[in-house]
Design a protein around this motif. Structure first.
Motif, PDB file in Angstrom:
ATOM      1  N   THR A 141       4.233   5.567   2.067  1.00  0.00           N
ATOM      2  CA  THR A 141       2.843   5.762   1.945  1.00  0.00           C
ATOM      3  C   THR A 141       1.933   4.847   2.861  1.00  0.00           C
ATOM      4  OG1 THR A 141       3.206   6.327  -0.188  1.00  0.00           O
ATOM      5  CG2 THR A 141       1.185   5.948   0.425  1.00  0.00           C
ATOM      6  N   ARG A 142       1.262   5.199   3.675  1.00  0.00           N
ATOM      7  CA  ARG A 142       0.342   4.658   4.653  1.00  0.00           C
ATOM      8  C   ARG A 142      -1.122   4.457   3.882  1.00  0.00           C
ATOM      9  NH1 ARG A 142      -0.811   7.276  10.281  1.00  0.00           N
ATOM     10  NH2 ARG A 142      -1.943   8.851   8.988  1.00  0.00           N
ATOM     11  N   SER A 143      -1.536   5.413   3.316  1.00  0.00           N
ATOM     12  CA  SER A 143      -2.777   5.171   2.775  1.00  0.00           C
ATOM     13  C   SER A 143      -3.009   6.113   1.426  1.00  0.00           C
ATOM     14  CB  SER A 143      -3.957   5.645   3.545  1.00  0.00           C
ATOM     15  OG  SER A 143      -3.968   6.907   3.919  1.00  0.00           O
ATOM     16  N   ILE A 144      -3.932   5.418   0.749  1.00  0.00           N
ATOM     17  CA  ILE A 144      -4.304   6.125  -0.924  1.00  0.00           C
ATOM     18  C   ILE A 144      -5.986   6.123  -0.907  1.00  0.00           C
ATOM     19  CG2 ILE A 144      -4.133   6.573  -3.372  1.00  0.00           C
ATOM     20  CD1 ILE A 144      -1.504   4.836  -2.927  1.00  0.00           C
ATOM     21  N   VAL A 180     -10.321  -3.835  -1.844  1.00  0.00           N
ATOM     22  CA  VAL A 180      -9.506  -2.799  -1.238  1.00  0.00           C
ATOM     23  C   VAL A 180      -8.314  -3.530  -0.723  1.00  0.00           C
ATOM     24  CG1 VAL A 180     -11.685  -1.667  -0.776  1.00  0.00           C
ATOM     25  CG2 VAL A 180     -10.767  -3.375   1.034  1.00  0.00           C
ATOM     26  N   LEU A 181      -7.635  -2.566  -0.122  1.00  0.00           N
ATOM     27  CA  LEU A 181      -6.357  -2.834   0.824  1.00  0.00           C
ATOM     28  C   LEU A 181      -6.716  -2.580   2.199  1.00  0.00           C
ATOM     29  CD1 LEU A 181      -3.255  -2.010  -0.943  1.00  0.00           C
ATOM     30  CD2 LEU A 181      -4.188  -4.257  -0.919  1.00  0.00           C
ATOM     31  N   ARG A 182      -6.613  -3.702   3.266  1.00  0.00           N
ATOM     32  CA  ARG A 182      -6.778  -3.168   4.709  1.00  0.00           C
ATOM     33  C   ARG A 182      -5.668  -3.981   5.228  1.00  0.00           C
ATOM     34  NH1 ARG A 182      -9.458   0.166   2.790  1.00  0.00           N
ATOM     35  NH2 ARG A 182     -11.707   0.486   3.242  1.00  0.00           N
ATOM     36  N   GLY A 183      -4.619  -3.043   5.881  1.00  0.00           N
ATOM     37  CA  GLY A 183      -3.741  -3.785   6.599  1.00  0.00           C
ATOM     38  C   GLY A 183      -2.728  -4.257   5.745  1.00  0.00           C
ATOM     39  N   GLY A 184      -2.827  -3.775   4.433  1.00  0.00           N
ATOM     40  CA  GLY A 184      -1.846  -4.191   3.453  1.00  0.00           C
ATOM     41  C   GLY A 184      -2.062  -5.244   2.576  1.00  0.00           C
ATOM     42  N   ARG A 185      -3.310  -5.731   2.852  1.00  0.00           N
ATOM     43  CA  ARG A 185      -3.796  -7.093   2.056  1.00  0.00           C
ATOM     44  C   ARG A 185      -4.966  -6.649   1.547  1.00  0.00           C
ATOM     45  NH1 ARG A 185      -0.969 -11.056   3.829  1.00  0.00           N
ATOM     46  NH2 ARG A 185      -1.774 -13.133   4.815  1.00  0.00           N
ATOM     47  N   ARG A 186      -5.030  -7.539   0.200  1.00  0.00           N
ATOM     48  CA  ARG A 186      -6.303  -7.403  -0.517  1.00  0.00           C
ATOM     49  C   ARG A 186      -7.585  -8.186   0.224  1.00  0.00           C
ATOM     50  NH1 ARG A 186      -5.482  -9.913  -6.033  1.00  0.00           N
ATOM     51  NH2 ARG A 186      -3.550 -10.844  -5.172  1.00  0.00           N
ATOM     52  N   GLN A 187      -8.713  -7.268   0.128  1.00  0.00           N
ATOM     53  CA  GLN A 187      -9.959  -7.810   0.612  1.00  0.00           C
ATOM     54  C   GLN A 187     -11.154  -7.703  -0.370  1.00  0.00           C
ATOM     55  OE1 GLN A 187     -10.435  -6.579   4.640  1.00  0.00           O
ATOM     56  NE2 GLN A 187      -8.552  -7.079   5.404  1.00  0.00           N
ATOM     57  N   ARG A 227      -3.528   1.114   3.493  1.00  0.00           N
ATOM     58  CA  ARG A 227      -5.282   1.209   3.113  1.00  0.00           C
ATOM     59  C   ARG A 227      -4.961   1.920   1.783  1.00  0.00           C
ATOM     60  NH1 ARG A 227      -9.644   2.024   6.300  1.00  0.00           N
ATOM     61  NH2 ARG A 227     -11.405   2.915   5.255  1.00  0.00           N
ATOM     62  N   LEU A 228      -5.972   1.270   1.004  1.00  0.00           N
ATOM     63  CA  LEU A 228      -6.253   1.795  -0.174  1.00  0.00           C
ATOM     64  C   LEU A 228      -7.847   1.361  -0.720  1.00  0.00           C
ATOM     65  CD1 LEU A 228      -5.415   2.623  -3.313  1.00  0.00           C
ATOM     66  CD2 LEU A 228      -4.811   0.401  -3.698  1.00  0.00           C
ATOM     67  N   ASP A 229      -8.425   2.431  -1.120  1.00  0.00           N
ATOM     68  CA  ASP A 229     -10.014   2.240  -1.663  1.00  0.00           C
ATOM     69  C   ASP A 229     -10.305   3.421  -2.459  1.00  0.00           C
ATOM     70  OD1 ASP A 229     -10.750   4.424  -0.030  1.00  0.00           O
ATOM     71  OD2 ASP A 229     -10.916   3.238   1.761  1.00  0.00           O
ATOM     72  N   TYR A 230     -11.412   3.019  -3.297  1.00  0.00           N
ATOM     73  CA  TYR A 230     -12.047   3.980  -4.048  1.00  0.00           C
ATOM     74  C   TYR A 230     -13.681   4.043  -3.678  1.00  0.00           C
ATOM     75  CZ  TYR A 230     -14.559   5.838  -8.043  1.00  0.00           C
ATOM     76  OH  TYR A 230     -15.313   6.469  -8.884  1.00  0.00           O
TER      77      TYR A 230
END
Length: 359
Positions: A141-144, A180-187, A227-230
């Motif tokens: 999975t690349r992004s959610i 969020v996740l950006r580049g696989g890391r929490r920010q 990448r993960l965000d809401y």
């Protein structure tokens, strides 16, 4: 017949959602005790008065229960969680508030014989269940991307909104920073940033980052998803007006005032709609793929009474999770995260089946 680990459930807060949570619990076969600060008689379950700011009163109220569902404004939930901890009962809530959830997770770590399941509502909650279940079908999975909007079907004015949910909670989501996740890391990034255009069924919407909707997903997927965000969905122009209110009128630091202004200007409506938009990208069946889960949930009649979309979607998700714990599908100890719950299991519960009926 399967023996349930939970038989009696206390519901604290019988407002827009809490009353339906209690009714659905009774409908699913639980004995229910509803608590509120004012008299709210109901034919489906027993009701009692409770001072929700009195910790000792909450502890006394939980003496007859196996579990509690907190349906209160976010700043009151920690007191209920701590009372549940002391009473040794299972705990569920609907909060989107990050510090509240962190406290609940702490409590679960030192009382492993009870289950603590925070964030069982719509977002966080149902949206995370769907997102994680779609992602589970991918090899990598690349992004959610998760989006939710609880909106009037027939918007008016520049805001195009109605406060069918807690104005206090909405302001909290708009002003707190977002994980969020950006580049696989929490920010941590500012709320109301990264606006984008979204079209669902021909209806044009806009989306922007807001706080709390991911629950614990960033920690779960860190290092596994790039990448993960809401984001929250609104009608076009809404976020521009919110920036005017927060920044040009210098009201950012007076959340209580903002909440009163907005609720007075945009009171609840009955003709609402809840939009869900889940998009997962990655590799599936050996090929790059993007899968979308998009729904628009409308008000629903349940046992002869009509409920707003935001009320029944929130309540059905929460009660479905209680059912899953009670029946042993989910653990009855420790902390359960929403992304640990399979969408198919939720749909198999009596309350979760409402989502299938509405699709």
């Amino acid at each position: 017949m399967v023996t349930r680990s939970i038989e009696t459930v206390a519901v604290i807060g019988l407002g827009k959602v809490g009353e339906l949570v209690a009714s659905l619990l009774a409908r699913a076969g639980f004995e229910v005790i509803g608590f509120d600060a004012v008299e709210r008689p109901c034919a489906d379950f027993e009701t009692r008065l409770l001072d929700v700011v009195d910790g000792q009163a909450i502890r006394s109220g939980l003496s007859d229960a196996d579990a509690v569902v907190a349906c209160l404004p976010y700043h009151l939930n920690i007191a209920v969680a701590e009372a549940a901890y002391d009473a040794g009962v299972h705990y569920f809530d609907l909060t989107e508030d990050v510090p509240t959830t962190e406290r609940v997770v702490e409590l679960s770590a030192v009382r492993p014989e009870s289950v603590f399941v925070p964030q069982c509502g719509l977002a966080p909650g149902f949206i995370g269940i769907v997102g994680a279940s779609v992602a589970a079908t991918f090899t990598t999975t690349r992004s959610i991307e998760l989006k939710v909007g609880a909106l009037p079907q027939n918007p008016t004015g520049l805001l195009g909104y109605a406060f069918n949910w807690s104005a206090e909670g909405v302001v909290n989501e708009y002003l707190n920073d977002c994980e969020v996740l950006r580049g696989g890391r929490r920010q941590m990034v500012p709320a109301l940033a990264e606006k984008e255009r979204v079209v669902i069924g021909g209806i044009e919407l806009e989306a922007a980052l807001t706080s709390g909707g991911l629950g614990t997903m960033c920690r779960t997927y860190e290092g596994h998803v790039q990448r993960l965000d809401y984001k929250t969905l609104r009608y076009p122009g809404h976020f521009r007006q919110m920036h005017f209110l927060f920044d040009e009128l210098n009201l950012r630091d007076d959340r209580a005032l903002i909440g009163r202004i907005l609720l007075d200007a945009k009171p609840p409506v009955n003709d609402d709609i809840v939009y869900l938009h889940v998009a997962v990208e990655g590799v599936k069946d050996g090929q790059p793929f993007r899968e979308n889960f998009v729904r628009g949930y409308l008000p629903m009649d349940i046992d002869g009474r009509r409920w707003r979309a935001i009320s029944w979607t929130t309540a059905a998700s929460a009660v479905g999770v209680v059912e899953l714990v009670a029946e042993g599908v989910l653990p009855h100890t420790g902390c359960v995260h929403q992304e640990d719950i399979r969408f198919s299991d939720l749909l198999a519960t009596r309350s979760g089946a409402l989502f299938a009926a509405a699709s």
